[in-house]
Design a protein around this motif. Structure first.
Motif, PDB file in Angstrom:
ATOM      1  N   TYR A   2     -17.759  91.640  55.952  1.00  0.00           N
ATOM      2  CA  TYR A   2     -16.323  91.453  55.697  1.00  0.00           C
ATOM      3  C   TYR A   2     -15.507  91.815  56.939  1.00  0.00           C
ATOM      4  N   VAL A   3     -15.794  92.986  57.521  1.00  0.00           N
ATOM      5  CA  VAL A   3     -15.037  93.429  58.689  1.00  0.00           C
ATOM      6  C   VAL A   3     -15.330  92.531  59.886  1.00  0.00           C
ATOM      7  N   ALA A   4     -16.570  92.070  60.016  1.00  0.00           N
ATOM      8  CA  ALA A   4     -16.911  91.172  61.117  1.00  0.00           C
ATOM      9  C   ALA A   4     -16.135  89.848  60.987  1.00  0.00           C
ATOM     10  N   LYS A   5     -16.119  89.272  59.798  1.00  0.00           N
ATOM     11  CA  LYS A   5     -15.385  88.016  59.585  1.00  0.00           C
ATOM     12  C   LYS A   5     -13.902  88.192  59.883  1.00  0.00           C
ATOM     13  N   TRP A   6     -13.335  89.254  59.355  1.00  0.00           N
ATOM     14  CA  TRP A   6     -11.913  89.559  59.553  1.00  0.00           C
ATOM     15  C   TRP A   6     -11.592  89.782  61.031  1.00  0.00           C
ATOM     16  N   SER A   7     -12.454  90.521  61.735  1.00  0.00           N
ATOM     17  CA  SER A   7     -12.224  90.807  63.147  1.00  0.00           C
ATOM     18  C   SER A   7     -12.357  89.566  64.020  1.00  0.00           C
ATOM     19  N   LEU A   8     -13.104  88.590  63.558  1.00  0.00           N
ATOM     20  CA  LEU A   8     -13.226  87.331  64.279  1.00  0.00           C
ATOM     21  C   LEU A   8     -12.039  86.400  64.025  1.00  0.00           C
ATOM     22  N   GLY A   9     -11.126  86.821  63.152  1.00  0.00           N
ATOM     23  CA  GLY A   9      -9.941  86.021  62.874  1.00  0.00           C
ATOM     24  C   GLY A   9      -9.979  85.282  61.567  1.00  0.00           C
ATOM     25  N   GLY A  10     -10.997  85.514  60.749  1.00  0.00           N
ATOM     26  CA  GLY A  10     -11.102  84.811  59.471  1.00  0.00           C
ATOM     27  C   GLY A  10     -10.250  85.447  58.389  1.00  0.00           C
ATOM     28  N   ASP A  11      -9.847  84.631  57.442  1.00  0.00           N
ATOM     29  CA  ASP A  11      -9.096  85.135  56.290  1.00  0.00           C
ATOM     30  C   ASP A  11     -10.038  85.840  55.326  1.00  0.00           C
ATOM     31  N   GLN A  46      -7.057  97.509  62.293  1.00  0.00           N
ATOM     32  CA  GLN A  46      -8.369  97.057  62.746  1.00  0.00           C
ATOM     33  C   GLN A  46      -9.144  98.159  63.460  1.00  0.00           C
ATOM     34  N   GLY A  47      -8.455  98.924  64.313  1.00  0.00           N
ATOM     35  CA  GLY A  47      -9.152  99.941  65.083  1.00  0.00           C
ATOM     36  C   GLY A  47      -9.856 100.967  64.221  1.00  0.00           C
ATOM     37  N   HIS A  48      -9.164 101.460  63.187  1.00  0.00           N
ATOM     38  CA  HIS A  48      -9.783 102.453  62.312  1.00  0.00           C
ATOM     39  C   HIS A  48     -10.860 101.847  61.420  1.00  0.00           C
ATOM     40  N   ALA A  49     -10.683 100.581  61.037  1.00  0.00           N
ATOM     41  CA  ALA A  49     -11.727  99.923  60.250  1.00  0.00           C
ATOM     42  C   ALA A  49     -13.010  99.783  61.059  1.00  0.00           C
ATOM     43  N   TYR A  91      -6.857 111.409  53.044  1.00  0.00           N
ATOM     44  CA  TYR A  91      -7.465 111.003  54.302  1.00  0.00           C
ATOM     45  C   TYR A  91      -8.253 109.707  54.146  1.00  0.00           C
ATOM     46  N   TRP A  92      -8.042 108.795  55.081  1.00  0.00           N
ATOM     47  CA  TRP A  92      -8.754 107.512  55.066  1.00  0.00           C
ATOM     48  C   TRP A  92     -10.260 107.723  55.254  1.00  0.00           C
ATOM     49  N   PRO A  93     -11.084 106.689  54.985  1.00  0.00           N
ATOM     50  CA  PRO A  93     -12.547 106.856  55.015  1.00  0.00           C
ATOM     51  C   PRO A  93     -13.114 107.426  56.301  1.00  0.00           C
ATOM     52  N   ASN A  94     -12.532 107.072  57.468  1.00  0.00           N
ATOM     53  CA  ASN A  94     -13.176 107.520  58.704  1.00  0.00           C
ATOM     54  C   ASN A  94     -13.193 109.033  58.846  1.00  0.00           C
ATOM     55  N   TRP A  95     -12.235 109.737  58.208  1.00  0.00           N
ATOM     56  CA  TRP A  95     -12.242 111.206  58.276  1.00  0.00           C
ATOM     57  C   TRP A  95     -13.503 111.770  57.596  1.00  0.00           C
ATOM     58  N   ASP A  96     -13.773 111.300  56.402  1.00  0.00           N
ATOM     59  CA  ASP A  96     -15.004 111.718  55.722  1.00  0.00           C
ATOM     60  C   ASP A  96     -16.236 111.331  56.534  1.00  0.00           C
ATOM     61  N   LEU A  97     -16.235 110.121  57.063  1.00  0.00           N
ATOM     62  CA  LEU A  97     -17.428 109.603  57.726  1.00  0.00           C
ATOM     63  C   LEU A  97     -17.780 110.386  58.983  1.00  0.00           C
ATOM     64  N   THR A  98     -16.770 110.885  59.704  1.00  0.00           N
ATOM     65  CA  THR A  98     -17.097 111.727  60.864  1.00  0.00           C
ATOM     66  C   THR A  98     -17.792 113.003  60.397  1.00  0.00           C
ATOM     67  N   ALA A  99     -17.258 113.614  59.336  1.00  0.00           N
ATOM     68  CA  ALA A  99     -17.855 114.845  58.826  1.00  0.00           C
ATOM     69  C   ALA A  99     -19.252 114.601  58.264  1.00  0.00           C
ATOM     70  N   ALA A 110     -17.748  92.295  50.829  1.00  0.00           N
ATOM     71  CA  ALA A 110     -17.174  93.418  50.094  1.00  0.00           C
ATOM     72  C   ALA A 110     -16.031  94.001  50.913  1.00  0.00           C
ATOM     73  N   GLU A 111     -14.933  94.300  50.264  1.00  0.00           N
ATOM     74  CA  GLU A 111     -13.719  94.721  50.958  1.00  0.00           C
ATOM     75  C   GLU A 111     -13.854  96.119  51.571  1.00  0.00           C
ATOM     76  N   TRP A 112     -13.458  96.221  52.825  1.00  0.00           N
ATOM     77  CA  TRP A 112     -13.438  97.515  53.510  1.00  0.00           C
ATOM     78  C   TRP A 112     -12.044  98.104  53.319  1.00  0.00           C
ATOM     79  N   LEU A 113     -11.963  99.257  52.668  1.00  0.00           N
ATOM     80  CA  LEU A 113     -10.669  99.830  52.294  1.00  0.00           C
ATOM     81  C   LEU A 113      -9.734  99.970  53.491  1.00  0.00           C
ATOM     82  N   GLU A 114     -10.255 100.430  54.610  1.00  0.00           N
ATOM     83  CA  GLU A 114      -9.404 100.732  55.756  1.00  0.00           C
ATOM     84  C   GLU A 114      -8.943  99.483  56.504  1.00  0.00           C
ATOM     85  N   ALA A 115      -9.396  98.307  56.067  1.00  0.00           N
ATOM     86  CA  ALA A 115      -8.838  97.071  56.617  1.00  0.00           C
ATOM     87  C   ALA A 115      -7.364  96.945  56.260  1.00  0.00           C
ATOM     88  N   GLY A 116      -6.927  97.627  55.221  1.00  0.00           N
ATOM     89  CA  GLY A 116      -5.523  97.641  54.848  1.00  0.00           C
ATOM     90  C   GLY A 116      -4.692  98.558  55.714  1.00  0.00           C
TER      91      GLY A 116
END
Length: 534
Positions: A329-338, A291-294, A221-229, A282-288
């Motif tokens: 990291y997620v903010a930069k990526w979501s704004l369109g950055g590499d 975007q929605g789940h990250a 299970y990806w990180p968000n499953w743990d995080l909800t619990a 720092a890399e967010w695992l679920e970015a792989g």
């Protein structure tokens, strides 16, 4: 079920409630906390200390000082609070005529008569009415919240369904606790009955998931499953003054085996020379994944950190501000950055059953218009409470403002995963002191950890655009989407591998200028009326 169909508005009704004959001990403590906290607005840079006998209440996403600040700022007509409050008052869930529709059994997932939409709409109505009560002072909104919460605690017996039942228990458990925290001292609220519902219906499901992950390989299970619990266990533990439960949640955040633990959710930190534009991120695992789940994961981890902070436990700063670096990291990526993404392979499957692997090799593509109401809380903590540099967070929070809540981001469940209204609730003045802070062992959890210094988050500035306030995306192009190497066997073990992804939509903020303007106009009219009365 057609998850894109418009929701049917609820009809107004009023429910009789017993009269309050006197101030409870909790009410007096709450009033004292608000009065004391209001004098410290904009000053504290360390998490508040908690009473030795129990947890501070209100003390989940909002403290007494937070609620007092919202009310004072709105009354004074201060921006951006007024815009945030207009988003609240314009939301159909924030109206005092909302009628609850409690169910004995809530189902989420395939193979069951799904009715969880009823639950999350009622929860957000309770939360929004409770929040509106604290800002406006009008008891009708608290009465509505109490009526909704009492109706559910008198009816709900279980949450069932496919693997998605774990998502339902986690998301709606933490949200229910936050809604109830806003009215826990209000006349007529059945506190003990509500606590019993939380601890018998929601907590066991979330704790079971964190213990055995639905009998799956722990990385299935990806990180968000743990995080909800995790959010559910922490929120209900605080709401019910269960110290052992809170300590379990905090320990899992630091050292859990699943992907929701912070070092697993954020596995690679780019600090030091040689990291180029990723230095300080720092890399967010679920970015792989996508975007929605990250975004969901960042919002949930921020929620977890905020609730812990309000009980004197600094997880925002844990492990040298690791969450700050991941959120940046997620903010930069979501704004369109590499962004750099280190390839990783997850083992999947059931213990003693089928097994497989899934590899992500690059951050997925993004839609810069996709958003969730998650950024104001995180950005204000790091930049205003702690005085750290967080340019990507600052920029994306400004772009998302004013943040709405459930009902403002589409009718599907993804639009209700966060309680929202961060512009109203989490905007704060800069702290007068930025040194100090918890070392991660303060507060009631007793769990040790390393809090970041005020400099550790600042390294992100070197990778930031020169104009943090700009709302345009950086010139860097998004990274391509790379499909996973292997998927779960089709049609088999669907319960185990279910992700709820079919219910994800692009949560583009539907600001609604007409509604927003109407909310502001109503606010101004009320202000003139009150001024005339005074």
């Amino acid at each position: 079920m057609d998850l894109t169909a418009p929701l049917t508005p609820s009809r107004p009704r009023s429910l009789p409630r017993p009269l309050q004959t006197g101030l409870s001990r909790r009410s007096m403590l709450k009033a004292a906390g608000v009065a004391a906290g209001a004098t410290a607005i904009g000053v504290a840079a360390a998490p508040p200390a908690t009473a030795a006998a129990g947890y501070a209440h209100p003390g989940l996403l909002h403290t007494g000082a937070d609620l007092a600040r919202m009310a004072a700022k709105v009354k004074a007509g201060a921006a951006p609070y007024t815009a945030g409050y207009a988003k609240l008052t314009a939301n159909r869930h924030a109206q005092s005529g909302w009628i609850a529709n409690p169910q004995a059994i809530v189902y989420r997932g395939s193979g069951a008569p799904q009715n969880y939409r009823t639950l999350y709409n009622d929860i957000h109505a309770a939360y929004q009415n409770g929040l509106r009560f604290h800002v406006s002072g009008e008891s009708a909104y608290a009465d509505t919240a109490v009526a909704i919460l009492n109706a559910w605690s008198a009816t709900l017996t279980s949450v069932q369904g496919s693997a998605d039942r774990f998502l339902a228990a986690g998301l709606y458990g933490y949200q229910f606790a936050n809604a109830a925290e806003l009215v826990r001292d209000h006349a007529g609220f059945e506190l003990e009955r509500f606590q019993k519902m939380l601890t018998t219906v929601f907590t066991p499901i979330s704790e079971s998931f964190l213990t055995n992950h639905n009998n799956a390989v722990v990385t299935n299970y990806w990180p968000n499953w743990d995080l909800t619990a995790m959010a559910c266990v922490l929120a209900i533990g605080i709401f019910c003054d269960d110290r052992a439960q809170v300590e379990r949640a905090v320990e899992y955040f630091k050292n859990g085996a699943g992907l929701g633990a912070i070092k697993n959710a954020i596995p690679v930190v780019h600090d030091g020379e040689g990291n180029g534009n990723d230095n300080g991120l720092a890399e967010w695992l679920e970015a792989g994944r996508d975007q929605g789940h990250a975004l969901l994961g960042v919002g949930l981890m921020g929620t977890f950190c905020e609730m812990a902070w309000n009980q004197g436990i600094d997880l925002y700063g844990y492990d040298d501000n690791r969450f700050l670096k991941g959120a940046q990291y997620v903010a930069k990526w979501s704004l369109g950055g590499d962004v750099t993404y280190t390839a990783n392979t997850r083992r999947k499957g059931a213990i003693g059953g089928w097994s497989g692997k899934e590899t992500a090799v690059a951050a997925a593509g993004v839609d810069p218009t996709m958003t969730r109401p998650i950024w104001a809380m995180i950005a204000n903590h790091y930049t205003k409470r702690r005085g750290l540099s967080a340019p990507y967070l600052t920029r994306i929070a400004a772009k998302a403002a004013p943040e709405g809540g459930g009902g403002d981001y589409g009718p599907n469940s993804g639009g209700f995963d966060q309680l929202g209204f961060g512009t109203l609730a989490f905007t704060r003045d800069a702290a007068k002191t930025t040194s100090g802070g918890s070392n991660g062992s303060s507060g009631s959890s007793g769990s040790s950890g390393s809090s970041g210094s005020t400099n550790s988050g600042g390294s992100a500035a070197s990778a930031a655009p020169s104009d943090p306030s700009s709302s345009t995306a950086s010139s860097a192009s998004p990274s391509p989407t790379t499909p996973a190497n292997a998927a779960s066997p089709a049609g088999k073990h669907g319960d185990l591998a279910s992700t709820g992804s079919t219910d994800l939509v692009a949560w583009t903020a539907t600001t609604g200028l007409t509604a927003l303007a109407g909310g502001l106009l109503l606010l101004r009219r009320r202000g003139r009326t009150r001024a005339a009365a005074e």
